[in-house]
Write an enzyme that holds these catalytic residues in place. Structure first.
Site, PDB file in Angstrom:
ATOM      1  N   LYS A 178      -5.586  -6.345  -7.273  1.00 37.53           N
ATOM      2  CA  LYS A 178      -6.052  -7.113  -8.437  1.00 37.53           C
ATOM      3  C   LYS A 178      -5.264  -8.414  -8.583  1.00 37.53           C
ATOM      4  O   LYS A 178      -5.714  -9.354  -9.198  1.00 37.53           O
ATOM      5  CB  LYS A 178      -5.957  -6.260  -9.695  1.00 37.53           C
ATOM      6  N   SER A 227     -11.833  -5.083 -12.493  1.00 33.34           N
ATOM      7  CA  SER A 227     -12.188  -3.712 -12.165  1.00 33.34           C
ATOM      8  C   SER A 227     -12.473  -3.532 -10.685  1.00 33.34           C
ATOM      9  O   SER A 227     -13.159  -4.341 -10.067  1.00 33.34           O
ATOM     10  CB  SER A 227     -13.425  -3.293 -12.958  1.00 33.34           C
ATOM     11  N   ALA A 228     -11.943  -2.421 -10.150  1.00 30.25           N
ATOM     12  CA  ALA A 228     -12.241  -2.056  -8.770  1.00 30.25           C
ATOM     13  C   ALA A 228     -13.559  -1.289  -8.722  1.00 30.25           C
ATOM     14  O   ALA A 228     -13.973  -0.813  -7.680  1.00 30.25           O
ATOM     15  CB  ALA A 228     -11.105  -1.192  -8.222  1.00 30.25           C
ATOM     16  N   GLU A 246      -4.004   7.774  -3.796  1.00 30.87           N
ATOM     17  CA  GLU A 246      -3.931   6.732  -4.828  1.00 30.87           C
ATOM     18  C   GLU A 246      -2.904   7.076  -5.908  1.00 30.87           C
ATOM     19  O   GLU A 246      -2.156   6.221  -6.362  1.00 30.87           O
ATOM     20  CB  GLU A 246      -5.315   6.549  -5.477  1.00 30.87           C
ATOM     21  N   ASP A 271      -8.074  -3.509 -17.405  1.00 28.52           N
ATOM     22  CA  ASP A 271      -8.794  -2.736 -16.405  1.00 28.52           C
ATOM     23  C   ASP A 271      -9.993  -2.124 -17.146  1.00 28.52           C
ATOM     24  O   ASP A 271     -10.067  -2.183 -18.374  1.00 28.52           O
ATOM     25  CB  ASP A 271      -7.828  -1.655 -15.873  1.00 28.52           C
ATOM     26  N   ASP A 324     -12.307   1.169 -15.848  1.00 28.49           N
ATOM     27  CA  ASP A 324     -12.409   2.625 -15.724  1.00 28.49           C
ATOM     28  C   ASP A 324     -11.128   3.314 -16.169  1.00 28.49           C
ATOM     29  O   ASP A 324     -10.049   3.012 -15.677  1.00 28.49           O
ATOM     30  CB  ASP A 324     -12.687   3.016 -14.257  1.00 28.49           C
TER      31      ASP A 324
END
Length: 293
Positions: A202, A153-154, A85, A38, A40
């Site tokens: 993901k 990555s989102a 989240e 990932d 961030d």
């Protein structure tokens, strides 16, 4: 066992299992390894000197490229959806549609801002974005040993790439799957490209990119780095996987989330702002000359 794993910020539910996976990977050789991470709060720092560091979205949110009205709207979305989240009492199924809602609304608000492509580099430069301590060793060592680094990555791909580029470590072995901006012919943001990648899909991203994983068929040993439970599915596109070692950064709400992280990740790093443990593991995997033959 690696000395770094006895550090007090390192937690493991089953140290023996970690040792077995590492030994199996060393035996197979570093040319069978790939790293899936990932971005961030995993490759970048969560906080520095007590102050939160920005994510890719934050870099844009806090920049001169967007109006104060837009900033306010984005903040309201964050205050509404971030608690959802990280709420350990809700299931992923329950969170899914809400995450899609959050990302979609945020992207719509950003598109309204008519962001110019040529200003992105200066925005990253002026931000407080920081890769974790030890990033130089991680990126350079992977490059030196031709080990692929796949980043899911989102966040916003254009900003993410710029952060790595400005740090001087955007090597050819790095491949990014993220949300990319789509600019019109005059270089103004008009939309976001392709499928939305958010924190809990993901897996679909991984499966959609099986063509890329196909090239990596000879690398069935995966080192996975993440900071949320949604990151655990990033390697789902890897076929014929032999070993996967999952390292999770637990940055926030430690007490209430620790158990679920220990149940899901092999190694949990609690409030650790460095890449010391992944680096020690990589050096261990690449340093064993006997395993390369």
């Amino acid at each position: 066992m690696l000395a770094e794993l006895s550090n007090p910020s390192v937690c493991m539910r089953d140290p023996q299992r970690v040792q077995d996976i590492l030994q199996s990977m060393v035996k197979a050789g570093s040319n069978t390894v790939q790293v899936i991470s990932d971005f961030d709060m995993t490759l970048t720092r969560f906080a520095h000197n007590g102050k939160r560091c920005p994510t890719c979205h934050n870099i844009l949110d806090d920049s001169k490229l967007i109006s104060s009205d837009c900033r306010q709207k984005l903040k309201e979305l964050l205050n509404k959806y971030y608690p959802i989240e990280i709420d350990s009492s809700r299931s992923v199924e329950e969170k899914l549609p809400l995450m899609v809602e959050w990302w979609t609304k945020a992207h719509e608000i950003l598109v309204e801002q008519k962001i110019r492509k040529d200003l992105l580099a200066s925005v990253v430069q002026e931000s407080d974005a920081m890769l974790r301590e030890g990033y130089q060793l991680l990126f350079d060592h992977l490059h030196e040993h031709s080990i692929p680094l796949l980043i899911f990555s989102a966040g916003i791909g254009d900003i993410l790439e710029e952060v790595i580029r400005q740090a001087g470590v955007f090597h050819p072995n790095v491949k990014v799957f993220s949300n990319y901006m789509d600019f019109d012919e005059s270089g103004v943001l008009k939309a976001f490209k392709g499928e939305l990648i958010h924190i809990y899909n993901k897996r679909e991203g991984a499966l959609l990119n099986t063509g890329h994983f196909q090239e990596l068929r000879t690398r069935p040993n995966v080192l996975l780095l993440g900071d949320s439970l949604g990151d655990l599915t990033m390697a789902d596109g890897v076929q014929d996987m032999e070993n996967i070692l999952k390292i999770g950064f637990l940055n926030d709400k430690v007490e209430e989330r620790k158990q679920s992280y220990l149940d899901s990740y092999d190694i949990v790093l609690v409030k650790d702002e460095t890449l010391e443990v992944p680096n020690a593991i990589l050096l261990y995997l690449t340093g064993n000359k006997g395993a390369e033959n």
